[in-house]
Design a protein around this motif. Sequence first.
Motif, PDB file in Angstrom:
ATOM      1  N   LEU A   1      -6.514  -0.662   3.572  1.00 44.39           N
ATOM      2  CA  LEU A   1      -5.051  -0.783   3.640  1.00 44.39           C
ATOM      3  C   LEU A   1      -4.466  -1.125   2.272  1.00 44.39           C
ATOM      4  CD1 LEU A   1      -4.288  -2.572   7.021  1.00 44.39           C
ATOM      5  CD2 LEU A   1      -3.295  -0.424   6.218  1.00 44.39           C
ATOM      6  N   GLU A   2      -5.148  -1.995   1.545  1.00 35.57           N
ATOM      7  CA  GLU A   2      -4.695  -2.368   0.211  1.00 35.57           C
ATOM      8  C   GLU A   2      -4.640  -1.139  -0.693  1.00 35.57           C
ATOM      9  OE1 GLU A   2      -6.633  -5.035  -3.227  1.00 35.57           O
ATOM     10  OE2 GLU A   2      -6.288  -6.115  -1.339  1.00 35.57           O
ATOM     11  N   ASP A   3      -5.674  -0.300  -0.620  1.00 33.22           N
ATOM     12  CA  ASP A   3      -5.693   0.930  -1.417  1.00 33.22           C
ATOM     13  C   ASP A   3      -4.538   1.851  -1.032  1.00 33.22           C
ATOM     14  OD1 ASP A   3      -7.977   0.037  -2.697  1.00 33.22           O
ATOM     15  OD2 ASP A   3      -9.346   1.276  -1.504  1.00 33.22           O
ATOM     16  N   LEU A   4      -4.281   1.969   0.266  1.00 37.15           N
ATOM     17  CA  LEU A   4      -3.182   2.826   0.718  1.00 37.15           C
ATOM     18  C   LEU A   4      -1.826   2.262   0.305  1.00 37.15           C
ATOM     19  CD1 LEU A   4      -4.508   3.788   4.266  1.00 37.15           C
ATOM     20  CD2 LEU A   4      -4.264   5.312   2.297  1.00 37.15           C
ATOM     21  N   HIS A   5      -1.690   0.947   0.328  1.00 39.65           N
ATOM     22  CA  HIS A   5      -0.434   0.343  -0.096  1.00 39.65           C
ATOM     23  C   HIS A   5      -0.185   0.542  -1.594  1.00 39.65           C
ATOM     24  CE1 HIS A   5      -0.356  -2.133   3.759  1.00 39.65           C
ATOM     25  NE2 HIS A   5       0.725  -1.387   3.769  1.00 39.65           N
ATOM     26  N   LYS A   6      -1.256   0.656  -2.376  1.00 37.92           N
ATOM     27  CA  LYS A   6      -1.099   0.955  -3.803  1.00 37.92           C
ATOM     28  C   LYS A   6      -0.503   2.348  -3.992  1.00 37.92           C
ATOM     29  CE  LYS A   6      -4.693  -2.123  -5.428  1.00 37.92           C
ATOM     30  NZ  LYS A   6      -6.067  -2.247  -5.897  1.00 37.92           N
TER      31      LYS A   6
ATOM     32  N   LEU B   1       1.558   3.678  -1.920  1.00 39.88           N
ATOM     33  CA  LEU B   1       2.976   3.487  -1.600  1.00 39.88           C
ATOM     34  C   LEU B   1       3.738   2.925  -2.798  1.00 39.88           C
ATOM     35  CD1 LEU B   1       3.028   1.949   1.999  1.00 39.88           C
ATOM     36  CD2 LEU B   1       4.010   4.124   1.296  1.00 39.88           C
ATOM     37  N   GLU B   2       3.157   1.916  -3.438  1.00 38.00           N
ATOM     38  CA  GLU B   2       3.802   1.289  -4.591  1.00 38.00           C
ATOM     39  C   GLU B   2       4.059   2.296  -5.705  1.00 38.00           C
ATOM     40  OE1 GLU B   2       1.388  -1.999  -5.871  1.00 38.00           O
ATOM     41  OE2 GLU B   2       1.522  -2.980  -3.908  1.00 38.00           O
ATOM     42  N   ASN B   3       3.138   3.241  -5.854  1.00 39.18           N
ATOM     43  CA  ASN B   3       3.256   4.248  -6.914  1.00 39.18           C
ATOM     44  C   ASN B   3       3.943   5.522  -6.418  1.00 39.18           C
ATOM     45  OD1 ASN B   3       1.909   2.600  -8.778  1.00 39.18           O
ATOM     46  ND2 ASN B   3      -0.074   3.262  -7.996  1.00 39.18           N
ATOM     47  N   ASN B   4       4.411   5.483  -5.179  1.00 36.33           N
ATOM     48  CA  ASN B   4       5.077   6.626  -4.557  1.00 36.33           C
ATOM     49  C   ASN B   4       4.202   7.886  -4.601  1.00 36.33           C
ATOM     50  OD1 ASN B   4       7.240   7.570  -3.070  1.00 36.33           O
ATOM     51  ND2 ASN B   4       8.314   8.349  -4.875  1.00 36.33           N
ATOM     52  N   GLU B   5       2.896   7.704  -4.331  1.00 35.16           N
ATOM     53  CA  GLU B   5       1.927   8.798  -4.356  1.00 35.16           C
ATOM     54  C   GLU B   5       1.357   9.103  -2.974  1.00 35.16           C
ATOM     55  OE1 GLU B   5      -0.981   7.330  -7.089  1.00 35.16           O
ATOM     56  OE2 GLU B   5       0.283   7.649  -8.841  1.00 35.16           O
ATOM     57  N   GLN B   6       1.925   8.522  -1.938  1.00 30.80           N
ATOM     58  CA  GLN B   6       1.390   8.670  -0.599  1.00 30.80           C
ATOM     59  C   GLN B   6       1.725  10.039  -0.007  1.00 30.80           C
ATOM     60  OE1 GLN B   6       4.103   6.898  -1.302  1.00 30.80           O
ATOM     61  NE2 GLN B   6       5.658   7.449   0.193  1.00 30.80           N
TER      62      GLN B   6
ATOM     63  N   MET C   1       0.465   7.845   5.273  1.00 28.48           N
ATOM     64  CA  MET C   1       1.389   7.042   6.084  1.00 28.48           C
ATOM     65  C   MET C   1       0.851   6.883   7.508  1.00 28.48           C
ATOM     66  SD  MET C   1       3.619   6.069   3.990  1.00 28.48           S
ATOM     67  CE  MET C   1       4.706   5.275   5.151  1.00 28.48           C
ATOM     68  N   THR C   2       0.311   7.952   8.050  1.00 26.70           N
ATOM     69  CA  THR C   2      -0.289   7.900   9.387  1.00 26.70           C
ATOM     70  C   THR C   2      -1.481   6.950   9.378  1.00 26.70           C
ATOM     71  OG1 THR C   2       0.437  10.155   9.867  1.00 26.70           O
ATOM     72  CG2 THR C   2      -1.373   9.281  11.202  1.00 26.70           C
TER      73      THR C   2
END
Length: 90
Positions: free
Chosen positions: A24-29, A31-36, A41-42
Motif C-alpha cells: 500500500l505504501e508503494d501504491l500511495h507513492k 498517488l503522490e507522484n500522480n503516476e497511478q 487505484m483498484t
Amino acid sequence: MKDIKTELNDVVENLMIPEVESYLEDLHKLLENNEQTEDDMTAIKELESFLVELQNIIEVIKEDKMPESEYQRIYDQIMANVKEHKHEEE
C-alpha cells in the motif's frame, strides 16, 4: 507446540499485515507522484479492504469468538495464498 490461534495471529500480524502495508505504501507513492493507473487505484481499494479484514481477524482471535476449526480454516487459506504467491514470484 503453538495452538492454531497463536499461529494464525503470528502469520497475520507478522507476515500478512506488514506485506499489505508495504505494498500500500508503494501504491500511495504512485498517488503522490500522480503516476497511478486505474488498476493501481483498484488495488489500493482492495488492499485497504483486505487490511481491515486482517485487523478484524486479530480482534476475533483476541476475543476468541470462533471455534478452533474456523481458525484452522482461515490459517490454511492464508498459508495456501502465501504459498501460491511465492510460487508466482519464482
